[in-house]
Design an enzyme around this catalytic site. Sequence first.
Site, PDB file in Angstrom:
ATOM      1  N   ASP A   1       0.808  -1.220   0.000  1.00  0.00           N
ATOM      2  CA  ASP A   1       0.000   0.000   0.000  1.00  0.00           C
ATOM      3  C   ASP A   1       0.841   1.270   0.000  1.00  0.00           C
ATOM      4  O   ASP A   1       0.393   2.299  -0.494  1.00  0.00           O
ATOM      5  CB  ASP A   1      -0.949   0.008   1.207  1.00  0.00           C
ATOM      6  CG  ASP A   1      -2.164  -0.887   0.973  1.00  0.00           C
ATOM      7  OD1 ASP A   1      -2.445  -1.214  -0.189  1.00  0.00           O
ATOM      8  OD2 ASP A   1      -2.841  -1.248   1.949  1.00  0.00           O
TER       9      ASP A   1
ATOM     10  N   GLU B   1       3.090   1.231  -3.700  1.00  0.00           N
ATOM     11  CA  GLU B   1       2.302   1.212  -4.924  1.00  0.00           C
ATOM     12  C   GLU B   1       1.284   2.361  -4.970  1.00  0.00           C
ATOM     13  O   GLU B   1       1.100   2.995  -6.004  1.00  0.00           O
ATOM     14  CB  GLU B   1       1.579  -0.140  -5.067  1.00  0.00           C
ATOM     15  CG  GLU B   1       2.575  -1.283  -5.300  1.00  0.00           C
ATOM     16  CD  GLU B   1       1.940  -2.682  -5.323  1.00  0.00           C
ATOM     17  OE1 GLU B   1       2.594  -3.601  -5.822  1.00  0.00           O
ATOM     18  OE2 GLU B   1       0.804  -2.842  -4.818  1.00  0.00           O
TER      19      GLU B   1
ATOM     20  N   GLY C   1       0.967   4.821  -2.243  1.00  0.00           N
ATOM     21  CA  GLY C   1       1.338   6.007  -1.473  1.00  0.00           C
ATOM     22  C   GLY C   1       0.506   6.107  -0.203  1.00  0.00           C
ATOM     23  O   GLY C   1      -0.701   6.370  -0.265  1.00  0.00           O
TER      24      GLY C   1
ATOM     25  N   GLY D   1      -8.169   2.661  -0.713  1.00  0.00           N
ATOM     26  CA  GLY D   1      -9.337   1.957  -1.245  1.00  0.00           C
ATOM     27  C   GLY D   1     -10.331   1.680  -0.145  1.00  0.00           C
ATOM     28  O   GLY D   1     -10.930   2.588   0.428  1.00  0.00           O
ATOM     29  N   ASN D   2     -10.497   0.409   0.183  1.00  0.00           N
ATOM     30  CA  ASN D   2     -11.520   0.018   1.137  1.00  0.00           C
ATOM     31  C   ASN D   2     -11.112   0.219   2.595  1.00  0.00           C
ATOM     32  O   ASN D   2     -11.926   0.510   3.453  1.00  0.00           O
ATOM     33  CB  ASN D   2     -11.903  -1.445   0.912  1.00  0.00           C
ATOM     34  CG  ASN D   2     -10.700  -2.375   0.914  1.00  0.00           C
ATOM     35  OD1 ASN D   2      -9.677  -2.102   0.260  1.00  0.00           O
ATOM     36  ND2 ASN D   2     -10.782  -3.464   1.644  1.00  0.00           N
ATOM     37  N   TYR D   3      -9.796   0.039   2.874  1.00  0.00           N
ATOM     38  CA  TYR D   3      -9.341   0.056   4.262  1.00  0.00           C
ATOM     39  C   TYR D   3      -8.968   1.443   4.738  1.00  0.00           C
ATOM     40  O   TYR D   3      -8.329   2.194   4.000  1.00  0.00           O
ATOM     41  CB  TYR D   3      -8.093  -0.829   4.409  1.00  0.00           C
ATOM     42  CG  TYR D   3      -8.388  -2.161   5.051  1.00  0.00           C
ATOM     43  CD1 TYR D   3      -8.675  -2.237   6.409  1.00  0.00           C
ATOM     44  CD2 TYR D   3      -8.392  -3.323   4.312  1.00  0.00           C
ATOM     45  CE1 TYR D   3      -8.960  -3.455   7.003  1.00  0.00           C
ATOM     46  CE2 TYR D   3      -8.686  -4.549   4.895  1.00  0.00           C
ATOM     47  CZ  TYR D   3      -8.968  -4.612   6.239  1.00  0.00           C
ATOM     48  OH  TYR D   3      -9.249  -5.804   6.832  1.00  0.00           O
TER      49      TYR D   3
ATOM     50  N   ILE E   1      22.920   3.081  13.353  1.00  0.00           N
ATOM     51  CA  ILE E   1      22.093   1.947  12.907  1.00  0.00           C
ATOM     52  C   ILE E   1      20.611   2.309  12.811  1.00  0.00           C
ATOM     53  O   ILE E   1      20.146   3.263  13.439  1.00  0.00           O
ATOM     54  CB  ILE E   1      22.256   0.708  13.825  1.00  0.00           C
ATOM     55  CG1 ILE E   1      21.944   1.054  15.292  1.00  0.00           C
ATOM     56  CG2 ILE E   1      23.655   0.111  13.668  1.00  0.00           C
ATOM     57  CD1 ILE E   1      21.982  -0.153  16.224  1.00  0.00           C
TER      58      ILE E   1
END
Lengths: 674, 674
Positions: free
Chosen positions: A323, A326, A328, A409-411, A617
């Site tokens: 998510d 691809e 953003g 989208g849906n989430y 690190i």
Amino acid sequence: MALTLETFLFISIFLFSFSSPFTSAQNHPLDPLTPTEFIQIQAIIKQSQTDLNHNLTFQYVGLDEPNKQTVLSWHSSNQTTQLPPRQAFVVTRIKKQTHETIVDLSTSSILSSRVYTGSGYPLFTSEEQEIAADILPFKYPPFIKSIRRRKLKLEEVVCSDYTVGWFGERKNNKRELKIRCFYLDGTVNLYVRPIEGLILVVDIDEMKITKYYDRFIVPVPKVDGIEYRSSKQKPPFGPSVHAVTIAQPDGPGFKIDGHTIRWANWNFHLGFDVRAGPIISLASIYDAEKDELRRVLYRGYVSEMFVPYMDPTEEWYQKTPFDSGEFGFGLSAVALEPMTDCPANAVFMDGYVTGQDGKPIQYSNVFCVFEKYAGDIMWRHTELAIPNRVITEVRPEVTLVVRMVSTVGNYDYIVDWEFKLSGSIKVGIGLTGVLEVKGAPYTHTDQIKEDAYGTLLADYTIGTHHDHFFTYHLDLDIDGDQNSFVKSKLETKRITDHSSLRKSYWTVVKETAKTESDAKIKLGLKPAEFAVVNPNKKTSVGNNVGYRLIPGLITSPLLSDDDYPQIRAAFTNYNIMVTPYNKSEKWAGGVYEDRSRGDDTLVTWSARNRNIENKDIVLWYTLGFRHVPCQEDFPVMPTLSSGFELRPTNFFSSNPVLKTRIPKPVHWPNCTST
Amino acid sequence: MALTLETFLFISIFLFSFSSPFTSAQNHPLDPLTPTEFIQIQAIIKQSQTDLNHNLTFQYVGLDEPNKQTVLSWHSSNQTTQLPPRQAFVVTRIKKQTHETIVDLSTSSILSSRVYTGSGYPLFTSEEQEIAADILPFKYPPFIKSIRRRKLKLEEVVCSDYTVGWFGERKNNKRELKIRCFYLDGTVNLYVRPIEGLILVVDIDEMKITKYYDRFIVPVPKVDGIEYRSSKQKPPFGPSVHAVTIAQPDGPGFKIDGHTIRWANWNFHLGFDVRAGPIISLASIYDAEKDELRRVLYRGYVSEMFVPYMDPTEEWYQKTPFDSGEFGFGLSAVALEPMTDCPANAVFMDGYVTGQDGKPIQYSNVFCVFEKYAGDIMWRHTELAIPNRVITEVRPEVTLVVRMVSTVGNYDYIVDWEFKLSGSIKVGIGLTGVLEVKGAPYTHTDQIKEDAYGTLLADYTIGTHHDHFFTYHLDLDIDGDQNSFVKSKLETKRITDHSSLRKSYWTVVKETAKTESDAKIKLGLKPAEFAVVNPNKKTSVGNNVGYRLIPGLITSPLLSDDDYPQIRAAFTNYNIMVTPYNKSEKWAGGVYEDRSRGDDTLVTWSARNRNIENKDIVLWYTLGFRHVPCQEDFPVMPTLSSGFELRPTNFFSSNPVLKTRIPKPVHWPNCTST
């Protein structure tokens, strides 16, 4: 939800009757790009384009942050030295090629430019997704015919786009999106009304439909009971609760100076990036004992998300999106609603992205910042052991929360960064929104004779099994950047010499990770605690100062290692990894995640097995949720939350909130509800 | 903390300006014993005593709850049928013997009486502990001499009592307490000022010192920096935050009818027991779709706690207390402070225990009940996929919390039961208070050449490694009492037939536990979800209605199985166990925990391997914290929290909060801070 007049009035009162938390903005080298800068970048890139006949699209435009040491020396000079030059990292597509450009804004020049020829593609733009999903199908006769054949009204069909992944193809893939469609017909809850059997594939560079499948027909799930809009509900409503608010009569206790937020003992920078969403930088905490602002976290953000669905059938097997890389995570951020997404005492901030033409687009209310008081206790003690005395001391817990909601989208993902007075940083993720469901010919579980890959939630509606993995980039700098990663293994010791009536106890065996391979951890297998420490700084009694990671849900991938989505998401194979700081290692799945092949990920970088002891690190932590849907998740799901905590461990020489006083009491008999 | 006048006025306004949440008390068969009943019990027991020359002490007096079926049929009659007879379970000590008596209050008679001759002893009374720790040492010349030899002032010495456990002795043990002492000398933070080397052993039945050890002298840890009282702190204070409160202009939204609490869609009974603390009974939730109050939890409480310390040396090896069964989680409850322990909108309830003479003692403010609004989101969705429309719906999360704080010596345990509108019950435990530390001759870690069994926190101060295990009794009754325990194992499936481009996915394999041995679960070993379901009730699409357990910190004991403390605490060996309901199986470590031998525990009961499928079953869940202390935990520790959730899974046929509306907005510009 539109703002009611009342809400608006309320907010106005709030904003104007108290001193504003916003102070005059001072520039900071980590500030996200401004609208003016976006316009300048657009002009520079366009000017450099030699062939104007070809379409140019901006896929990613973000700050190319200065070298860490440059930022640190600026920061340690009390921000008085000159700001380092502002530079941008720009990814464009021209003539089906990916161009990487570094733009210098101070000189209005291009510092470097190259064509990227490796595997994988950049983020999709909003416009690409809109054309692919909202326009192309509706001009495509076979699709229109398929809709008619199903006796559906075309004007009630809405489509959505899905990435297609990589499944072992050797040839260079095209930039493609798969289109699935849904049937509104009286609802807005499209995701629970899939039109199964239909798939369109769009070549995004050509922007045309290249493949089309109409394989089978199953009923569109029913429309009853899926409405979630308040305005459309019919009584009885409920369950309902009395009016409740958080009140701060003296206004918020934090200050926002540009993108720098100061609150109580904390000081940090909050950036916004189209890919990462919120980026916390230079988080430092004031140590009253040392009278010193001490560094904790140079940078923290969600580096990648991986959401594999567990249905291997033709229409679904590819659904394994990343998510962040691809779509953003920032590009998918939504405007937060005052009073509901964030409490009444919240302050909102805006963000900016660019359109694919390079022009800035304002994202209003992309963040909210608020002081949280949940009625919790920061510390307490009642002392009853001293004869004839009862001593009780309690300190309530007030924290600072930075929130973003990203709706991919849906989430809907609720992203919280919470700062505690005691030095902890708690990072929360809440999952809500609408499930991705599959249409299926079932109305009862008795009819299901083979694996349905999910739960039957309602008639013709399967909630597909899936996971959510969030990989965080946590560049801890504990009192400086030379740090080590220490595993404190808890080991049972047997007592066999009869020196005690006990037969066993556990003790701590500390092990400092020397190279990257020492720090690859699958949580839950062995009892241990994990900390980033500064091996060069000790407390006066000799403990190394550090912060430890307290994990949330412990989840490991269940896909096989050789499965293509898991090859691309191999960075989720370990819950913890540690790398030496490297400016280019920002995105756990690689810079170009769409159709990536797993050849530029956290796993490939760390295969070099670099030295990580007493180095600058980065801790990478992967938090996973498994989701076996249940009927309660339908038609919208109640929030499911987890998160993790970065907690000081021997960082302070004693409890840093010992001398915190109870906040002033508040009188609120005049508060009214309407 | 004394109430300031302002706070008092505030509370008065609060209590009188809104409708009280308390309504006229209706009696309930699970109500805890009342003061009148305690007095009646005392009289009945005393009357029955034949030999008045012997001291009689009341070690435990609690409700002997009616048979579950009796309670259920009363409850399902809409509470209109006659209340079942009130009975009490009473444990007394007379002539060094433990007597178990069941008293019937309706007939003022003794129903049964027996002398308990098995291993183990009942709870210690407060008075026993006070005499043993506060009086006996100070009359004991060798102890006084030891204090003088250390050049300490006797009047600044405070002692505390510790249970002694069982370490394989075959003979019957005595009831004993070990006494350790601390040196105030200007502080009230005694637990960080141990006087090491000195141990007294008190025979509690004889109430005299039977053993005394003065083995070595190490410095008492320093007094600087250990003060936690606000009134004694010197500036600079901080970190500090602005005034903040939770305001409910219409007052609380719950009603308290006796011990029954009704809020939104929840309805439950809150009892108080001297051993368990809060007991949640008959928790039911209103299902609007079915227009029905549905049963969820017959009974939930902390059944036992186990706190093993990891120092096997002479003074420390025994420190493996069972805080509930030895000291009483309820007996150790403290009065909650308004405005700090609980927010401004909290309502307080009292509890009652008996003294060892059997007389009732009021515990004021033993519980608070409040609506929590932390600024969280119950559910939300923003829909952007429909062209030219943006739909956003958000519901803020308001929950109901029941809180108790139990201070067992040094540690303060915050116990929360939180009820969510969405059907979840979240159970929280917070650990705060003062660490148990050991005096040691170190001022720097460099001086430590062998295992110190803990962390050097300050000069001469070791914070000893330990665990906290909480074992919950969760008698779930999902829509009735015939339930099953279902493991949903998540298993990777390989795809080898080239039917998909995917090579794997995971799916759910459900397994219903048939007998107790099928339900012994160590969490974290294999991916799985766990639910209690009603196998006789399905949703309309055929899923079994159920609740699943979402665990918190996953911790297993690290003591060896043959170590005596672990034999006694074998009930912590599994995180989950399931038993058929049995009224007598209430206390996971046995009724008589002090000096117990592990012969009457959850483990021994379940060794019978009874049938648990489609039965009235009880879920036992063990939540564990490991504690490697750090300097921040000193001199009082910031709260460390975990917990677990019982979440409906296919219990409702859809999201039960879909039709919940946003609470009325609140105007608070008139609130003032002082």
